[in-house]
Scaffold this motif. Structure first.
Motif, short mmCIF file in Angstrom:
data_model
loop_
_atom_site.label_atom_id
_atom_site.label_comp_id
_atom_site.label_asym_id
_atom_site.label_seq_id
_atom_site.Cartn_x
_atom_site.Cartn_y
_atom_site.Cartn_z
N ILE A 6 0.85 -1.21 0.12
CA ILE A 6 0.01 0.10 -0.02
C ILE A 6 0.83 1.11 0.00
N LYS A 7 0.46 2.21 -1.06
CA LYS A 7 1.00 3.48 -0.49
C LYS A 7 0.31 4.60 -0.08
N GLY A 8 0.45 4.91 1.15
CA GLY A 8 -0.59 5.78 1.75
C GLY A 8 -0.78 6.99 1.39
N GLY A 9 -1.87 7.77 1.91
CA GLY A 9 -2.15 9.16 1.71
C GLY A 9 -3.36 9.60 0.83
N ALA A 10 -3.78 8.64 0.17
CA ALA A 10 -4.95 9.03 -0.91
C ALA A 10 -6.18 8.80 -0.24
N PRO A 11 -7.03 9.90 -0.29
CA PRO A 11 -8.28 9.91 0.53
C PRO A 11 -9.23 8.97 -0.60
N LEU A 12 -10.24 8.46 0.22
CA LEU A 12 -11.13 7.31 -0.63
C LEU A 12 -12.43 8.19 -1.22
N HIS A 13 -12.61 7.82 -2.38
CA HIS A 13 -13.92 8.54 -3.12
C HIS A 13 -14.69 7.35 -3.99
N GLY A 14 -15.72 7.19 -3.81
CA GLY A 14 -16.46 6.08 -4.93
C GLY A 14 -17.46 5.28 -4.13
N THR A 15 -17.72 4.43 -4.59
CA THR A 15 -18.54 3.33 -4.05
C THR A 15 -18.10 1.83 -3.76
N ILE A 16 -18.56 1.35 -2.64
CA ILE A 16 -17.99 -0.11 -2.22
C ILE A 16 -19.11 -1.05 -2.12
N PRO A 17 -19.16 -2.01 -3.03
CA PRO A 17 -20.38 -2.93 -2.50
C PRO A 17 -19.97 -3.92 -1.49
N ILE A 18 -20.78 -3.91 -0.56
CA ILE A 18 -20.86 -4.94 0.62
C ILE A 18 -21.05 -6.31 0.43
N SER A 19 -20.33 -7.28 0.54
CA SER A 19 -20.57 -8.59 0.48
C SER A 19 -21.38 -9.23 1.64
N GLY A 20 -21.85 -10.42 1.19
CA GLY A 20 -22.77 -11.02 2.17
C GLY A 20 -22.02 -11.52 3.42
N ALA A 21 -22.53 -11.63 4.63
CA ALA A 21 -21.67 -11.77 5.74
C ALA A 21 -21.00 -13.07 5.86
N LYS A 22 -19.75 -13.07 6.27
CA LYS A 22 -19.20 -14.37 6.38
C LYS A 22 -19.68 -15.01 7.65
N ASN A 23 -19.94 -14.38 8.72
CA ASN A 23 -20.57 -14.96 9.91
C ASN A 23 -21.89 -15.47 9.73
N ALA A 24 -22.68 -14.97 8.71
CA ALA A 24 -23.94 -15.59 8.43
C ALA A 24 -23.77 -16.77 7.49
#
Ligand code: UD1
Length: 430
Positions: A6-24
């Motif tokens: 990872i090269k750090g420092g970049a802010p995050l912009h956009g969309t992230i789809p959340i997956s189905g829950a592992k623990n379910a």
């Protein structure tokens, strides 16, 4: 072994789809053993733990098919898995498989409920404390199961079938509640589980069991009542969104600044963690598009937390929150009350220049101005993602080793963060 750079420092912009829950997904897959019909699960995340449980179920004789990607599906679109336990050939779950994932021990409940016997190796899993199974076994004994422990295996028998019982857990246990719930669906008579875990994954399992013909009420509260039935049938069920993945990405955005929409998730499954994020200085808003997470340039406030069973602050977000607090203004006290050895990330976070000291069951974090990238080692599933969060904000380059821990619980992590502007890549072992 793969590494993540990872090269750090970049802010995050956009969309992230959340997956189905592992623990379910794990208990839902296990529930397929309760019926001879087909159980179809949708939105199952592509994770190493899911693949391992499929192997364990296969070993019992469960047939399965995994639908490939369909047109329009992206890498993060969950899988559809069809499981059929019509011809179970073996009620024994061997050490080689169970030792790699603690939740696979839970097969003991449906095997006993449907076949009256099970032989399951004592479990393994993340090295975060001793994690015994005494409460699971006691609940099964309450239901008339005779248990012997021999050669590292639990040999359990219920020759006359399981009997409905009053089960009072002395402490809240997710695993104990899942096991008692699954076992009780096919027991003779009524079972009452008192002091049940209230985690949303318990309610998700109960919803699926009811679609299979079970009679469960009260799941999601601390008193669950199950009227046993003689058989269950197949159904289709979509796995609920992963609240830990949701909280993790929310904290990543809080850490880097930026504005991200988390799709396919719900705020109520995070409960207390949302309030905590708001106190830290993060805007959290539910819209038609998803859960908006936003932090402008102003800093992070230090907040004290204590992990607790749901609806309290989840232990599975403790490491990520600690990473966030390393850059807060002031001092934060983070108390861990669920697992006794869940601070292994502290020494790795220190490699970024974080100031953290341990005080019994608490970690005291003095926020610093900036973190510096470093080579670090993933130690367990949630701890590893805390290193990703630190790396995203650190100056310079971070390399995370032993990322197989991450692959157990975070689907397409690099792709999801990468498309929001993070400079992150996987370096495959040659
Ligand atoms: C589940 C989650 C895990 C999460 C944890 C707590 C899955 C697959 N895993 O783990 O991600 O961190 O809940 O939210 O859903 N205990 C006993 N005896 C027992 C069982 C548990 O003493 O027989 C203790 C444990 O050591 C621990 C506490 O109870 O200190 C809670 O454990 P439990 O809720 O059962 O966690 P898991 O189901 O293993």
């Amino acid at each position: 072994m793969d590494r993540i750079r990872i090269k750090g420092g970049a802010p995050l912009h956009g969309t992230i789809p959340i997956s189905g829950a592992k623990n379910a997904a794990l208990p839902l897959m296990t529930a397929s053993l309760l019926t001879a019909d087909t159980l179809e699960l949708l939105n199952v995340p592509r994770l190493a733990d899911v693949a391992l449980l499929l192997r364990i179920l296969e070993n019992h004789g469960v047939d399965h098919s995994v639908a490939g990607k369909r047109p329009g599906h992206t890498v993060e679109t969950g899988q559809a898995i069809r499981l059929s336990a019509a011809s179970v050939i073996d009620t024994c779950a061997p050490y080689e498989l169970v030792s790699r994932m603690r939740a696979s021990f839970w097969v003991i409940a449906p095997l006993l409920a449907r076949f009256g016997e099970a032989c399951v190796s004592l479990p393994g899993g993340c090295a975060i404390g001793t994690r015994p199974v005494d409460l699971l076994l006691k609940a099964l004994e309450d239901m008339g199961v005779v248990i012997e422990i021999e050669g590292g295996y639990v040999k359990a028998k219920a020759p006359k079938g399981l009997q409905g019982a009053e089960i009072v857990f002395p402490k809240v246990t997710v695993s104990g509640t899942h096991v008692a719930l699954m076992a009780a669906t096919l027991a003779n008579g009524t079972t009452v589980i008192e002091n049940a875990a209230r985690e949303p994954e318990i309610a998700d399992l109960a919803e699926c069991l009811n679609k299979m013909g079970a009679k469960v009420s009260g799941a999601g509260t601390s008193r669950i009542v199950i009227d046993g039935v003689s058989r269950l049938h197949g159904t289709t069920h979509a796995v609920m969104p992963d609240r830990i993945e949701t909280g993790t990405y929310a904290m990543a955005v809080a850490m880097t600044g930026g504005d991200v929409v988390l799709e396919n998730t719900r705020p109520e499954i995070l409960d207390n963690a949302i309030e905590v994020l708001e106190q830290v200085g993060v805007d959290v808003k539910m819209t038609n598009e998803g859960l908006h997470i936003h932090r402008n340039g102003s800093g992070l406030s230090a907040v004290d937390i204590t992990t607790n069973p749901f609806p309290g602050f989840p232990t599975d977000l403790q490491a990520q929150f600690m990473a966030l607090m390393t850059r807060a203004k002031g001092t934060s006290r983070i108390r861990e009350t669920i697992f006794e050895n869940r601070f292994m990330h502290v020494q790795e976070l220190a490699r970024f220049g974080a100031q953290i000291r341990l005080d019994g069951d608490a970690a005291i974090v003095d926020g610093v101005e900036s973190l510096k990238g470093a080579p670090v080692m993933a130690t367990d599933l949630r701890a590893s993602v805390s290193l990703v969060i630190a790396g995203l904000a650190a100056e310079g380059e971070t390399e995370i080793h032993r990322v197989y821990h991450l692959d157990r619980g975070f689907e397409a992590l690099e792709a999801k963060l990468g498309r929001c502007g993070a400079e992150i890549e996987r370096i495959r072992a040659s």
